[in-house]
Structure formats: C-alpha cells, structure tokens
Design a protein around this motif. Structure first.
Motif, PDB file in Angstrom:
ATOM      1  N   GLY A  34       0.824  -1.205   0.000  1.00 20.43           N
ATOM      2  CA  GLY A  34       0.000   0.000   0.000  1.00 20.43           C
ATOM      3  C   GLY A  34       0.864   1.262   0.000  1.00 20.43           C
ATOM      4  N   TYR A  35       0.373   2.283  -0.690  1.00 16.21           N
ATOM      5  CA  TYR A  35       1.056   3.574  -0.760  1.00 16.21           C
ATOM      6  C   TYR A  35       0.250   4.547   0.083  1.00 16.21           C
ATOM      7  CZ  TYR A  35       2.999   7.883  -2.674  1.00 16.21           C
ATOM      8  OH  TYR A  35       3.580   9.114  -2.821  1.00 16.21           O
ATOM      9  N   VAL A  36       0.744   4.857   1.275  1.00 17.45           N
ATOM     10  CA  VAL A  36      -0.020   5.598   2.270  1.00 17.45           C
ATOM     11  C   VAL A  36       0.457   7.040   2.279  1.00 17.45           C
ATOM     12  CG1 VAL A  36      -0.671   5.763   4.687  1.00 17.45           C
ATOM     13  CG2 VAL A  36      -0.259   3.523   3.640  1.00 17.45           C
ATOM     14  N   THR A  37      -0.533   7.964   2.366  1.00 15.86           N
ATOM     15  CA  THR A  37      -0.246   9.392   2.428  1.00 15.86           C
ATOM     16  C   THR A  37      -1.069   9.988   3.561  1.00 15.86           C
ATOM     17  OG1 THR A  37       0.025   9.422   0.037  1.00 15.86           O
ATOM     18  CG2 THR A  37      -0.220  11.548   1.115  1.00 15.86           C
ATOM     19  N   ALA A  38      -0.496  10.994   4.215  1.00 12.45           N
ATOM     20  CA  ALA A  38      -1.268  11.742   5.217  1.00 12.45           C
ATOM     21  C   ALA A  38      -2.207  12.686   4.470  1.00 12.45           C
ATOM     22  CB  ALA A  38      -0.325  12.512   6.135  1.00 12.45           C
ATOM     23  N   LEU A  39      -3.502  12.415   4.543  1.00 14.52           N
ATOM     24  CA  LEU A  39      -4.490  13.124   3.728  1.00 14.52           C
ATOM     25  C   LEU A  39      -5.348  14.048   4.585  1.00 14.52           C
ATOM     26  CD1 LEU A  39      -5.743  10.119   1.566  1.00 14.52           C
ATOM     27  CD2 LEU A  39      -4.046  11.844   0.911  1.00 14.52           C
ATOM     28  N   GLY A  59      -4.301   8.586   7.541  1.00 16.26           N
ATOM     29  CA  GLY A  59      -3.310   7.856   6.771  1.00 16.26           C
ATOM     30  C   GLY A  59      -3.962   6.819   5.883  1.00 16.26           C
ATOM     31  N   MET A  60      -3.909   7.050   4.546  1.00 14.64           N
ATOM     32  CA  MET A  60      -4.532   6.108   3.611  1.00 14.64           C
ATOM     33  C   MET A  60      -4.087   6.488   2.210  1.00 14.64           C
ATOM     34  SD  MET A  60      -8.551   5.076   3.289  1.00 14.64           S
ATOM     35  CE  MET A  60      -9.093   3.837   2.132  1.00 14.64           C
ATOM     36  N   ASN A  61      -4.182   5.590   1.304  1.00 16.05           N
ATOM     37  CA  ASN A  61      -3.900   5.889  -0.097  1.00 16.05           C
ATOM     38  C   ASN A  61      -4.950   6.865  -0.623  1.00 16.05           C
ATOM     39  OD1 ASN A  61      -4.544   5.138  -3.145  1.00 16.05           O
ATOM     40  ND2 ASN A  61      -2.351   4.774  -2.767  1.00 16.05           N
ATOM     41  N   ARG A  62      -4.509   7.948  -1.287  1.00 11.75           N
ATOM     42  CA  ARG A  62      -5.437   8.998  -1.712  1.00 11.75           C
ATOM     43  C   ARG A  62      -6.504   8.471  -2.688  1.00 11.75           C
ATOM     44  NH1 ARG A  62      -6.092  12.621  -5.786  1.00 11.75           N
ATOM     45  NH2 ARG A  62      -4.324  11.792  -6.929  1.00 11.75           N
ATOM     46  N   GLN A  63      -6.073   7.699  -3.691  1.00 14.81           N
ATOM     47  CA  GLN A  63      -7.032   7.197  -4.673  1.00 14.81           C
ATOM     48  C   GLN A  63      -8.048   6.264  -4.019  1.00 14.81           C
ATOM     49  OE1 GLN A  63      -7.366   8.101  -7.742  1.00 14.81           O
ATOM     50  NE2 GLN A  63      -5.554   9.391  -7.948  1.00 14.81           N
ATOM     51  N   SER A  90     -15.346  -0.990  -0.455  1.00 10.73           N
ATOM     52  CA  SER A  90     -15.019   0.142   0.400  1.00 10.73           C
ATOM     53  C   SER A  90     -14.657  -0.318   1.810  1.00 10.73           C
ATOM     54  CB  SER A  90     -16.205   1.111   0.445  1.00 10.73           C
ATOM     55  OG  SER A  90     -16.517   1.592  -0.844  1.00 10.73           O
ATOM     56  N   GLN A  91     -15.428  -1.247   2.356  1.00 12.32           N
ATOM     57  CA  GLN A  91     -15.107  -1.768   3.685  1.00 12.32           C
ATOM     58  C   GLN A  91     -13.724  -2.406   3.696  1.00 12.32           C
ATOM     59  OE1 GLN A  91     -15.804  -1.386   6.727  1.00 12.32           O
ATOM     60  NE2 GLN A  91     -17.361  -2.868   7.386  1.00 12.32           N
ATOM     61  N   GLY A  92     -13.385  -3.152   2.647  1.00 10.23           N
ATOM     62  CA  GLY A  92     -12.070  -3.788   2.582  1.00 10.23           C
ATOM     63  C   GLY A  92     -10.938  -2.778   2.495  1.00 10.23           C
ATOM     64  N   LEU A  93     -11.151  -1.721   1.697  1.00 12.59           N
ATOM     65  CA  LEU A  93     -10.112  -0.698   1.573  1.00 12.59           C
ATOM     66  C   LEU A  93      -9.855  -0.005   2.913  1.00 12.59           C
ATOM     67  CD1 LEU A  93     -11.120   0.929  -1.840  1.00 12.59           C
ATOM     68  CD2 LEU A  93      -9.208  -0.618  -1.410  1.00 12.59           C
ATOM     69  N   VAL A  94     -10.935   0.353   3.604  1.00 16.37           N
ATOM     70  CA  VAL A  94     -10.776   1.053   4.878  1.00 16.37           C
ATOM     71  C   VAL A  94     -10.153   0.139   5.938  1.00 16.37           C
ATOM     72  CG1 VAL A  94     -12.040   2.189   6.739  1.00 16.37           C
ATOM     73  CG2 VAL A  94     -12.647   2.659   4.371  1.00 16.37           C
ATOM     74  N   GLU A  95     -10.579  -1.119   5.981  1.00 15.65           N
ATOM     75  CA  GLU A  95     -10.040  -2.044   6.984  1.00 15.65           C
ATOM     76  C   GLU A  95      -8.560  -2.327   6.750  1.00 15.65           C
ATOM     77  OE1 GLU A  95     -12.581  -5.417   6.778  1.00 15.65           O
ATOM     78  OE2 GLU A  95     -14.039  -4.587   8.208  1.00 15.65           O
ATOM     79  N   ARG A  96      -8.104  -2.221   5.491  1.00 14.77           N
ATOM     80  CA  ARG A  96      -6.694  -2.460   5.197  1.00 14.77           C
ATOM     81  C   ARG A  96      -5.800  -1.500   5.984  1.00 14.77           C
ATOM     82  NH1 ARG A  96      -5.027  -2.004  -0.932  1.00 14.77           N
ATOM     83  NH2 ARG A  96      -6.314  -3.868  -1.013  1.00 14.77           N
ATOM     84  N   TYR A  97      -6.327  -0.306   6.275  1.00 19.76           N
ATOM     85  CA  TYR A  97      -5.535   0.686   6.984  1.00 19.76           C
ATOM     86  C   TYR A  97      -5.995   0.852   8.438  1.00 19.76           C
ATOM     87  CZ  TYR A  97      -4.187   1.696   2.203  1.00 19.76           C
ATOM     88  OH  TYR A  97      -3.738   1.589   0.931  1.00 19.76           O
ATOM     89  N   LEU A 143     -11.322   6.500  10.229  1.00 13.93           N
ATOM     90  CA  LEU A 143      -9.964   6.373   9.707  1.00 13.93           C
ATOM     91  C   LEU A 143      -8.955   6.755  10.790  1.00 13.93           C
ATOM     92  CD1 LEU A 143     -10.622   8.076   6.268  1.00 13.93           C
ATOM     93  CD2 LEU A 143     -10.385   5.633   6.678  1.00 13.93           C
ATOM     94  N   LEU A 144      -7.753   6.201  10.672  1.00 12.31           N
ATOM     95  CA  LEU A 144      -6.694   6.444  11.641  1.00 12.31           C
ATOM     96  C   LEU A 144      -5.640   7.375  11.054  1.00 12.31           C
ATOM     97  CD1 LEU A 144      -6.184   2.827  13.028  1.00 12.31           C
ATOM     98  CD2 LEU A 144      -7.615   4.650  13.970  1.00 12.31           C
ATOM     99  N   THR A 145      -5.026   8.181  11.899  1.00 12.43           N
ATOM    100  CA  THR A 145      -3.913   9.020  11.455  1.00 12.43           C
ATOM    101  C   THR A 145      -2.690   8.158  11.161  1.00 12.43           C
ATOM    102  OG1 THR A 145      -4.730  10.860  12.771  1.00 12.43           O
ATOM    103  CG2 THR A 145      -2.423  10.946  12.091  1.00 12.43           C
ATOM    104  N   GLU A 146      -2.445   7.185  12.009  1.00 13.03           N
ATOM    105  CA  GLU A 146      -1.358   6.239  11.800  1.00 13.03           C
ATOM    106  C   GLU A 146      -1.990   4.897  11.474  1.00 13.03           C
ATOM    107  OE1 GLU A 146       1.737   6.934  11.636  1.00 13.03           O
ATOM    108  OE2 GLU A 146       1.524   9.023  12.263  1.00 13.03           O
ATOM    109  N   PRO A 147      -2.085   4.540  10.184  1.00 14.12           N
ATOM    110  CA  PRO A 147      -2.796   3.305   9.820  1.00 14.12           C
ATOM    111  C   PRO A 147      -2.135   2.073  10.412  1.00 14.12           C
ATOM    112  CG  PRO A 147      -1.553   4.143   7.965  1.00 14.12           C
ATOM    113  CD  PRO A 147      -1.483   5.207   9.013  1.00 14.12           C
TER     114      PRO A 147
END
Length: 700
Positions: free
Chosen positions: A532-537, A572-576, A650-657, A678-682
């Motif tokens: 995963g490519y994580v960015t502070a969003l 903290g999550m991938n923007r896309q 969507s649930q899977g994407l969010v749970e990944r982080y 969502l978490l700041t530090e995934p």
C-alpha cells in the motif's frame, strides 16, 4: 404429555360438545335458513322489479301504437273529407290559399307537426304552415315530396296506422322545413357507448301517414302526407311518462323516465343530464345497443342511464320494412328500491337474530347444568398448574358419574403429588449432567463453525482472486493504448497542444487513476506482490475533491448538499483509495434520493486523537433490517443494475488501513447514514471476517 393437563382438556372438550349439541341447530340450521330466505327474497324482489318495468314497457308500447293509429286515422280522415275535396275542385287563384287554410285547421285539430298536399306526381300543392311562416317562401312552396315519402304512400288503403320512418335532413326540409331546427342534435360523450366518429345527429324520426286523395270516381287527384316529428318532441315523451308513471305511482321517491332513441342516440327524453338540462344527445351503452338494435331482443334488466342506475326496459322500434331504427325506453331509478331491499333483508335478519338469541339462551341454561361440574374440575387443574399443589375439587352436589369422577380425580392428584416430588429430585440431577455435556458440545461446535467459516472464506478469496486478476489483465491493454495515443497526440500537435493542455492533463489523470485501480486489482489478486502507498491526507479536502467528481450527478437532481467539515487531523490512507470510498458513498446517497433531498457531509476528529471520521447522511428510504444484515456482503445489492461490490470493496479498503465503516438509519428523520472511521497512523489489519472473503475493488 403432562397428566395434570388432561382434566382441563377434558372439561373444555365436554363443555364444547355440550355447547355444540345445544347450539348446533341455532348456529348452523338457522343461519342456513336465513341465507336461503335472503337469497330467495332478493331474487324474488329482482323479478318483481323486472315484472314491473315489463308492464311499464307494455303501457308505453300501447300508447305509442295508439299514437300511430291516431295519426293514421286522422290523416285518413282529412284525405277523405268533403271539405278537402270541395277545395280541390274549386277553380281560381285563391284555391291554394284556401287549401293551406283548410290544412292548417286540420293540422291544429289533429295536433300534427306537419300536413302537406301534393299532386299525384309529388309536386307541392299546399301545406299547413305554422304561424309567422309565409307561404311565399320558395323553400317551403317549391320542394317536391321526398322520394321515401312518395314510396311510402299507402295506395292500397289497407294500412290503418301511421308508420315510423327515418328521414335525412334534406328530405325533412322538403317535407316540413319549419321543423329543421329540431333535428340537429349534438352528440354528448357518454360512458360505455359504442365508438363513433359522428358529433351530431342530423336524421329525423317521424311518425308518417301518406295517403292518396281520390275524387268521386276513385281517381287519385292528390297525395296527402301528415305526421309528427319525434326529435326533441318533449311534449310527446312527457305525455308517455305521465301515462306510464303518473304522480305517486312509484314509491320511496323513485323517478320514472321515458326516452325515444334514434339508433342509439336519445332524441327526446325526460332523463336529466343536469338539474335543468335533459340528456338529449347522450347515447345508450354498447351492451344495450347490441342486445336491442343488433339482436332485436327486448332489454329487461338494470342499466346505467346517463348518471344513475335504473331498472330499465328497452324495446326496438322498426320502420315499415322491419328495419330496427331506434328504441323505446322506460325505467325507474333503482336506488330507492335497493334501500327498501336492504331494509327488508335487515328486518328479516333481525327477526331471525332475535329468535336465535332466545333459543341460545334457553339451550345454554340447559347445557350449563351439565358442564358446570366439569368446569370446576378444570379450574382445579388450572390452579395446580399455577403452583397450588394442594388444590382439590372437593365434594360436588351432583351424585352422578360426574361426582364420582371428581372423587377419583382428587385421589389421583394425591398420588401425582407424591410422584412429582420424586421426579423433581431425579430431574435436578439430570439437568446438572446435561449442562456439563452441553458446555462440551458448545465448545466443539464453536471450533467447527470457525473452521467452516475459514474454509468458505478461502474458497471465496480464491474465486475473487482469479476474477480480479483476469479483469486487471484485460484492462491493462486498453490503458496502454490510451496512454500511447495521448503521447502521440502531444508529439503530433506540438505547440498547438497548449490549447487542449487541461483536457490532455485530465485524460492523463484518469488514465493514471485507471492504472492505479488495475494495480489495486492485482494487489487483491496477488497481495504478496504489492504494497500500500499511504499518504497523510486532509479528509475535508478529499471530500471536497470527491464532490467535484460527482457534480455531474448532483446537477441532474434536486439534492442540496450541506457540509459540516470540522476534522483537523490528517488520516493515513492511499489517496485514490480513500477517494474511491468517498465517491462510492456519495453515489449511493444520490441514488437513494431520486426525488431530491438533503445530502449531509460531516467530518470530526476522534475524541482520543487517533484519527478522524466522515458521516454521509441521506434522506432516502433508509435501510431495512434485512438490508443492514447483508449490507457489506459481496454481490448483495438492492439496485436493478448493481453488482453488489461497492460497499464490500469500500469496507475492505478502509479495513486495510485499520479503519472500518458503519451504517444505520437516521434518528432525526427518514434516511440512512454511513460513517467511515480512519486512523492518522494506519494499522495493517486483515478485513473483519464476515464470512465473505477479502473484498476486491470493483465498483457497484
């Protein structure tokens, strides 16, 4: 079966049987008798009404035949009168005036609408003119006898009655021009009438008597035509109505009516369309028309006439050649008689109900003396079941079999009480052993369910992995072609590419987005090969960008967007991927409000400082219990064109982080809400095990 319940069942059974024996004749035979009587009386009442309207029709037909006879005999009397013969023999220019005066006198005397004299070849000689109409009017004086009238002249002298005849407008104008204003009848649209393209009835229905006038030697010296016009002849139809339905002839406020039809059009009637307007120009229903005019059968039944139900009789009217050219109708309103019928049936029902009530009271008093002891035993059993183990029937006043049964029952209860205490001790010991065994079985069952769920999850993961890998492979090829053509366009356009720089940049962004989605598909197909490519969003910024991407959908609706974006902590999550989740929730909310509403977007920081949350609230129909239970399962959808993967992805994407999505119904009104935490530090976590396998990235 608990033996203590047997007496209660026995008491109820005996009581019910006694009641059934006492009340069966009342509850079965009497109602059947009432139903038979009501059915017979209703049928007899209907037949009585039909008999009544049949006799009314006979009276109307008799009067109509009398009118035909009177017109025929009156015209015949004029044709054979000495006064007419004397005037015809008179020479000179005054003969025509004398003839018209004589005919006018005869017309008034016979109360005819027209009376005209022609020579043997049908050329006009004179006619009776109404007051105010000049005999010098060429249109009145020069018209020859119409061909149908000339053909209908009774030259044999054997017909005693006038005949019914249909005349076209020009034929009536030639015969009696002063009556033309009566024949043009605008057709009024009528419910259930047969389809027609006509909007006006221009034909005339006349009662016609056409006879030769002979001299002393029997030679025909003239032709005489006289009769009545029935179109809009209100006096004629009102007279029929007074004969058939004189004042107070119908009880209970029923109204009698009469009508003459030309074909299926009411040309004269006393049926009212409105309070002061007669229903002239309305038409009969197609069912009645087919029965009477097509089949030639008399209609005797209820029928809807203009605006109310009538007990009706329709009889066909024929001309001299036997052609059915119209109908004679009589009838009376049905509603008062229906009320009378219901009143009569109600009185009969009340009488029978009174008889049944008295009979039931007497039968129940007799049955009560039998089932009272059984009820006392039943109450004793009920008290024992409620915990009063010492309850007993006790002595009964009855010295019969029921009294002996009560004594045996008390003895049985004493024995049962002793046995129950022993059984209770054994039951307690058995319950303890069963509880121990149940705990062991529950532990084994839980392990089995976990293993089964893991197996189902593995199978679904394998199937979805194959599907996503195949789709990703197929999409990569057109993505490469699109990117190559974009680069070629820039090279080909050179400096001119600056004019479409923004459009090309947008295409680059969307191609890049497709590439990222394909990468994510492959990531779910082969998760060990991708990271995963994580960015502070900024959550608020992501929501705003997502609204821009769904603006074209919002512009097609009446949805108002309300924003309450107060989150300050980054997530903290991938923007896309985050944008994909937000867009999916926005689209679902828009589709939930096809009639418009308010879309509310709320962001807040977590109270513990761990991250932020997004709420998406709509004013749609909300979520049913069944929908909420299966909401995040793959392939579950409530849309006709959906595939049921959007929320699961969507649930899977969010749970990944390390986050999760919740859903529910709003408390402040209709609609549903979805909350993305969502978490700041995934934290890399596996998706929650819902028995559905790892979600993929296909939209819904």
């Amino acid at each position: 079966m608990n033996p203590l319940r047997t007496p209660g069942w026995l008491a109820g059974s005996v009581r019910n049987k006694l009641l059934a024996m006492a009340l069966l004749p009342l509850l079965v035979a009497f109602p059947l008798l009432v139903l038979v009587l009501l059915a017979w009386s209703s049928t007899a009442y209907d037949r009585l009404l039909i008999t009544k309207v049949r006799s009314d029709l006979a009276v109307a037909n008799g009067y109509f035949a009398q009118v035909l006879a009177e017109v025929g005999s009156g015209t015949r009397g004029v044709a054979r009168s000495r006064a007419l013969a004397d005037v015809l023999r008179s020479p000179g220019s005054t003969a025509r005036d004398t003839l018209e005066q004589q005919l006018a006198v005869d017309r008034e005397l016979l109360q005819l609408d027209f009376l005209a004299l022609y020579d043997p070849d049908g050329r006009p000689l004179a006619r009776a003119l109404p007051a105010g109409l000049s005999s010098g009017d060429a249109g009145h004086a020069q018209a020859p006898m119409p061909a149908p009238v000339l053909a209908a002249v009774d030259r044999t002298g054997i017909h005693r009655q006038a005949q019914l005849m249909l005349l076209e407008a020009l034929e009536l104008q030639a015969l009696a021009p002063h009556l033309m204003r009566q024949i043009n009848i605008p057709l009024v649209p009528t419910r259930n009438a047969s389809p027609t393209e006509r909007d006006t009835e221009t034909r005339a229905m006349v009662v016609l008597s056409a006879l030769p006038v002979r001299d002393a030697q029997g030679r025909t010296v003239a032709l005489l035509a006289g009769g009545l016009l029935l179109n809009q002849n209100l006096g004629f139809i009102d007279h029929i109505n007074r004969i058939v339905y004189p004042d107070d002839a119908l009880p209970f406020g029923s109204r009698g009516t009469a009508t003459l039809f030309l074909d299926d059009v009411r040309i004269t009637t006393n049926v009212r369309l409105f309070q002061d307007q007669r229903a002239i120009g309305t038409r009969v229903s197609q069912t009645v028309r087919d029965t009477v005019l097509t089949e030639g059968t008399t209609w005797l039944d209820r029928a809807f006439v203009v605006n109310d139900w009538y007990v009706s009789a329709y009889d066909p009217l024929t001309d001299a050649q036997g052609r059915r050219i119209g109908m004679l109708y009589v009838g009376f309103t049905e509603a008062p008689f229906i009320l009378l019928r219901y009143l009569m049936l109600g009185v009969i029902g009340l009488i029978f109900l009174g008889v049944m009530a008295l009979s039931a009271w007497a039968s129940l008093r007799w049955a009560r003396s039998i089932f009272q002891p059984v009820e006392q035993m039943n109450r004793t059993m009920q008290r024992i079941e409620d915990g009063h183990a010492g309850a007993r029937v006790g002595p009964l006043g009855a010295r019969d079999e029921l009294g002996a049964l009560a004594g045996h029952l008390d003895e049985l209860l004493d024995a049962i009480e002793d046995k129950t205490e022993a059984l209770q001790r054994w039951a307690d010991e058995l319950d303890r052993k069963v509880a121990e065994r149940t705990q062991e079985l529950q532990a084994s069952n839980a392990s089995l369910q976990m293993a089964q769920a893991q197996l189902v999850k593995s199978e679904k993961l394998a199937a979805i992995g194959q599907l996503t890998a195949s789709i990703a492979h197929e999409i990569n090829n057109p993505i490469a072609v699109m990117q190559g053509n974009l680069d070629l366009m820039r090279e080909t356009l050179g400096p001119q590419a600056g004019h479409v720089k923004d459009e090309l940049l947008l295409l680059d962004q969307q191609v890049e987005r497709m590439r990222i989605i394909v990468t994510q598909l492959l990531q779910y197909a082969r998760p060990t090969e991708f990271g995963g490519y994580v960015t502070a969003l900024d959550l608020n910024r992501t929501v705003a960008d997502s609204l821009v991407l769904v603006a074209h959908l919002l512009s097609q609706t009446r949805i108002v967007v309300e924003r309450d974006l107060q989150a300050t902590r980054p997530v903290g999550m991938n923007r896309q991927e985050l944008q994909q989740v937000v867009i999916n929730l926005l689209i679902n909310a828009i589709q939930a409000m096809p009639e418009g509403g308010t879309l509310t977007l709320v962001t807040r920081d977590h109270e513990d400082g761990s991250g932020a949350s997004l709420w998406v609230k709509d004013q749609g129909a909300g979520l049913s219990a069944a929908t909420r239970e299966r909401l995040f399962r793959p392939f579950f959808t409530t849309k006709n064109d959906g595939n049921g993967l959007g929320l699961w992805i969507s649930q899977g994407l969010v749970e990944r982080y390390g986050g999760h999505i919740e859903a529910g119904n709003r408390d402040d009104g209709p609609g549903a809400w979805f909350c993305v935490h969502l978490l700041t530090e995934p934290v890399a976590t596996a998706p929650a095990d819902t028995g559905n396998g790892r979600p993929g990235l296909l939209g819904n």
